[in-house]
Design an enzyme around this catalytic site. Structure first.
Site, mmCIF file in Angstrom:
data_model
loop_
_atom_site.group_PDB
_atom_site.id
_atom_site.type_symbol
_atom_site.label_atom_id
_atom_site.label_comp_id
_atom_site.label_asym_id
_atom_site.label_seq_id
_atom_site.Cartn_x
_atom_site.Cartn_y
_atom_site.Cartn_z
ATOM 1 N N HIS A 57 0.780 -0.902 0.160
ATOM 2 C CA HIS A 57 -0.135 -0.497 0.408
ATOM 3 C C HIS A 57 1.153 1.611 -0.029
ATOM 4 O O HIS A 57 0.363 2.448 0.393
ATOM 5 C CB HIS A 57 -0.516 0.524 1.041
ATOM 6 C CG HIS A 57 -1.306 -1.003 1.320
ATOM 7 N ND1 HIS A 57 -2.454 -1.863 0.538
ATOM 8 C CD2 HIS A 57 -1.538 -1.941 2.465
ATOM 9 C CE1 HIS A 57 -3.047 -2.679 1.119
ATOM 10 N NE2 HIS A 57 -2.272 -2.845 1.956
ATOM 11 N N HIS A 220 -6.839 -4.507 -1.159
ATOM 12 C CA HIS A 220 -6.636 -5.665 -1.170
ATOM 13 C C HIS A 220 -6.218 -6.312 -2.413
ATOM 14 O O HIS A 220 -6.747 -7.807 -2.305
ATOM 15 C CB HIS A 220 -6.803 -6.647 -0.127
ATOM 16 C CG HIS A 220 -6.077 -5.602 1.375
ATOM 17 N ND1 HIS A 220 -7.228 -4.880 2.454
ATOM 18 C CD2 HIS A 220 -5.169 -5.845 2.483
ATOM 19 C CE1 HIS A 220 -6.051 -4.773 3.191
ATOM 20 N NE2 HIS A 220 -5.549 -5.562 3.331
#
Length: 334
Positions: A57, A220
Site C-alpha cells: 500500500h 487488497h
C-alpha cells in the site's frame, strides 16, 4: 507477471532496506522486526503514534513515518497483517512516557493483532495504549477481510492530523479523541480499472475485461460493490462522490478536505482529471473544499483506479492539516 523484484519472498525485506538507504536522514529500520522508526524519536513526553499493516500500500505506512505523522510503522507481508510481536516491539520503541496510540485499519487480522500487542505492552512494561480503528469505506458493510466497514483513505488524513496534535504535546486521551473525531467525519469510496498481482501469487487477484470496471473495491484487491461497463470519468466521479456525500451525510455549507487517491497504477494526469470532476460535483452540492490532496498515498500494488475521500473539516482540523510534516511520503512546511 512482470515486476521489478528478485525473489517474491524477499520483496518486503528488500524494500525496507531500500527505504533505509534512501532516507537515512529521517528513518531508521529494525530489519529483524520489520519496523520503520522515526530517526529522531522517541521524544520525551510526546505521545507515540504507531500504525502498520500489510505491505503493498506504499507509501502507507512506512512512508508516513517522521515529523508530524507516525513514530513507527510495522510492515507485514504483502496484504498480510503484521504479527503482535512486531507491534509490541514498535510500542516499546516509541514509548516516551506519555503513552502510545495505535492507528488500526479495520481488517480482522490488523485489529486482532494490535489488540494483542496493546495487552502485552500494558502487562510487560505498563505502557498505556489506546487505539482507534478506521472504518471509512462506504462501499460494503462487510468484506472478505473485515467485520464492518474497511479502513482506507481516511487513515492517511488521520495520521497527518493526529500527528500534528501529538507534536503539540497533547495528552494520549486528547490525541485518541481527535483520531476518533477524524474517523467519524470521513468517508471513502474506490474503484478499479484493473486488478493487482501479489508477487507470491503470480497472477491477478481478479479478472476484468477491457470494457469493465469494478466500483467499491478494497485496497487488497477485494471485489467491489458492482462490476459495470467502463464509463467516462465524469460518471465514475459521481459513482464515488454521491455515496460518500450521502452517507455521513455531508450538507450544503460544509467544508471538507478532499482527497483523490491513486491505487498505484494510475498516472497523475488522470488523477487530476478526476479531481476536477470531484471538485465540480462538490461545488454543485454547496460543499467547500478547504484543502485537497491528489496522488498515490494508499495503494494496492499496481492496480489502476482511484478512490475519493472526504473529511468534514473545521478550523482546528485545517490548522492541524497545515502544520509542518516531513516524511518520505508527505512533506510541507519544513
Amino acid at each position: 507477471m512482470k515486476k521489478l523484484i528478485n525473489e517474491p519472498g524477499d520483496v518486503v525485506s528488500e524494500a525496507l532496506r531500500g527505504m533505509a538507504a534512501a532516507h537515512p536522514d529521517r528513518l531508521r529500520v529494525d530489519h529483524e522486526n520489520r519496523i520503520v522508526y522515526r530517526k529522531d524519536g522517541p521524544r520525551p513526553g510526546k505521545v507515540g503514534l504507531i500504525s502498520g499493516g500489510g505491505s503493498g500500500h506504499e507509501p502507507m505506512h512506512g512512508g508516513f513515518v517522521g515529523l508530524g505523522m507516525l513514530d513507527a510503522a510495522c510492515a507485514g507481508e504483502v496484504f498480510t497483517s503484521p504479527v503482535p510481536d512486531q507491534m509490541m516491539a514498535a510500542t516499546r520503541g516509541v514509548d516516551a512516557g506519555a503513552g502510545v496510540l495505535h492507528i488500526v485499519k479495520n481488517y480482522t487480522g490488523d485489529v486482532m493483532n494490535f489488540e494483542m500487542a496493546a495487552e502485552l505492552a500494558a502487562a510487560d512494561a505498563g505502557t498505556e495504549v489506546l487505539s482507534v480503528v478506521t472504518n471509512d469505506d462506504v462501499a460494503v458493510q462487510d468484506s472478505l477481510y473485515t467485520a464492518g466497514r474497511r479502513g482506507v483513505g481516511v487513515t492517511v488524513l488521520l495520521e497527518k492530523i493526529v500527528g500534528a496534535a501529538a507534536e503539540e504535546g497533547r495528552s494520549l486521551q486528547e490525541v485518541a479523541d481527535l483520531a476518533t473525531r477524524v474517523n467519524d467525519n470521513g468517508r471513502s469510496m474506490g474503484m478499479a480499472l484493473t486488478s493487482c498481482t501479489v508477487p507470491a501469487a503470480g497472477k491477478p487477484t481478479f479478472e476484468l475485461a477491457d470494457n469493465e470496471m469494478e466500483v467499491g473495491i478494497g485496497i487488497h484487491g477485494e471485489p467491489g460493490r458492482q462490476r459495470l461497463p467502463l464509463a467516462p470519468a465524469s460518471e465514475i466521479a459521481a459513482m464515488l462522490v454521491d455515496p460518500v456525500v450521502g452517507d455521513l451525510p455531508y450538507q450544503q455549507g460544509d467544508a471538507v478536505i478532499a482527497f483523490v487517491n491513486g491505487m498505484g497504477g494510475t498516472p497523475l494526469i488522470e488523477l487530476y482529471l478526476m479531481y476536477n470532476e470531484v471538485a465540480q460535483l462538490l461545488d454543485r452540492a454547496g460543499i467547500t473544499v478547504a484543502r485537497s490532496l491528489v496522488g498515490n498515498y494508499i495503494t494496492s500494488l499496481e492496480m489502476a483506479g482511484c478512490s475519493v475521500t472526504l473529511l468534514k473539516a473545521d478550523d482546528e482540523l485545517v490548522r492541524l492539516w497545515d502544520a509542518p510534516v516531513n516524511t518520505p511520503g508527505l512533506r510541507w512546511g519544513v
